[in-house]
Design a protein around this motif. Structure first.
Motif, short mmCIF file in Angstrom:
data_model
loop_
_atom_site.label_atom_id
_atom_site.label_comp_id
_atom_site.label_asym_id
_atom_site.label_seq_id
_atom_site.Cartn_x
_atom_site.Cartn_y
_atom_site.Cartn_z
N VAL A 27 -2.47 6.48 37.49
CA VAL A 27 -1.06 6.46 37.87
C VAL A 27 -0.64 5.00 37.98
O VAL A 27 -1.32 4.19 38.63
N GLY A 28 0.47 4.66 37.33
CA GLY A 28 1.01 3.31 37.39
C GLY A 28 2.22 3.26 38.29
O GLY A 28 3.17 4.03 38.11
N TYR A 29 2.20 2.36 39.27
CA TYR A 29 3.29 2.23 40.23
C TYR A 29 4.02 0.90 40.03
O TYR A 29 3.40 -0.12 39.72
N GLY A 30 5.32 0.91 40.27
CA GLY A 30 6.08 -0.31 40.48
C GLY A 30 6.27 -0.48 41.97
O GLY A 30 6.77 0.44 42.64
N VAL A 31 5.86 -1.63 42.52
CA VAL A 31 5.89 -1.82 43.97
C VAL A 31 6.59 -3.14 44.30
O VAL A 31 6.56 -4.09 43.52
N GLN A 32 7.21 -3.18 45.48
CA GLN A 32 7.98 -4.36 45.89
C GLN A 32 7.09 -5.45 46.49
O GLN A 32 7.44 -6.62 46.42
#
Length: 317
Positions: A27-32
């Motif tokens: 799973v690939g996440y975009g995170v702040q």
């Protein structure tokens, strides 16, 4: 179905065999806050960082041969970048591409060489909710560690769960597109689907289109309890659990990452005979959701669905 006017060649034709993914890859996440998320997964969750030079963070489950199970990317808003599923070979990938199009998925890329870490052959598409889904084969693998019983580190990804506005149509899509099979229902609102011998590798519940959680297999209940102790000592207390579900019969405990993503330690997930298993409908109750009923929290303490800026917005990598 053939009728009385069918030719001999039609009657003897080989039946169509549906193509099927065989496990989840990552799973690939975009995170702040990339650093906070990375540190949580390494220090508290006990994933292993995989070296890279592309500015992304890759993390492997110690007991898995999959090169990485989590990919993190710095983004302005939290999002799911991509969910990657594995297939057995290039012919299966090509067949899955055709199934995805026929089922109503929207191709993002055609089948071909993958340029991300680990390489391989595959394609990406938008599912009917807008998530970017990857199907891949031939990617690089790692030498898995042999984890002892009770060792509080993840073996591999167990399953992922989504919200979908029309969850029944969502189930039909994944049955037709990627060859999933329904294992069980919880009432008429939660469906558990499999793509191999394990009771579920994916599940869906109603709600705005968003990601619910990802679960990781642990080497038994002792490992889950020791993991809980470590996480609690690092101010990451359990959100719901420890308990035992009915559908799949798995032990569970849920937590939140610094970015607010729900993650689960699980064990004892049921294996099923893919050819003979008959789906059941479990009647919803507190006892069905947790057979033990002695843990902290409950479904109401899990994070609520929130908009995902990644829908119908594929990442460049």
């Amino acid at each position: 179905m053939a009728n009385s006017t069918s030719s001999t060649s039609d009657q003897s034709a080989t039946p169509h065999v549906q193509a099927r993914v065989n496990d989840i890859r990552f799973v690939g996440y975009g995170v702040q806050d990339l650093e906070a998320e990375k540190n949580f997964y390494i220090d508290a969750w006990k994933l292993v960082e995989v070296p890279s030079d592309d500015g992304l963070v890759y993390l492997a489950a110690p007991g898995s041969s999959t090169q990485y199970c989590v990919r993190l990317r710095q983004t302005d808003e939290p999002r799911i970048d991509v969910i990657s599923w594995a297939a057995k070979d290039e012919a299966e990938v090509d067949a899955l591409f055709e199934q995805v199009k026929a089922a109503g998925g929207k191709p993002v890329t055609e089948p071909g060489a993958l340029t991300g870490l680990g390489g391989g052959y595959g394609f990406r598409f938008f599912d009917i909710s807008g998530f970017t889904i990857e199907v891949a084969t031939g990617f690089e693998r790692r030498e898995p560690e042999i984890l002892a019983d009770g060792e509080p580190r993840p073996e591999k990804i167990s399953h992922v769960v989504f919200h979908a506005p029309d969850h029944k149509q969502w189930v039909k899509f994944y049955e037709a597109a990627l060859g999933f099979k329904v294992s069980d229902w919880l009432g008429d609102f939660m469906c558990f689907l499999r793509c191999n011998e394990w009771h579920h590798r994916m599940a869906v519940v109603p709600g705005p289109p968003t990601f619910n959680h990802i679960a990781y297999d642990m080497p038994g209940v002792d490992a889950i309890m020791k993991g809980l102790k470590r996480l609690r000592s690092m101010d990451h207390d359990v959100v719901w659990g420890v308990g035992r579900h009915t559908a799949g019969n798995n032990i569970f405990s849920y937590y939140l990452t610094p970015g607010g993503w729900a993650v689960e330690y699980t064990s004892d997930l049921e294996k099923v005979d893919d050819a003979t298993w008959e789906a059941k409908v479990h009647q919803p109750s507190l006892e069905t959701m947790d057979q033990w009923g002695v843990g902290i929290g409950g479904p109401q303490t899990m994070p609520q669905p929130k908009p995902d800026t990644g829908l119908f917005n594929a990442p460049e990598v």
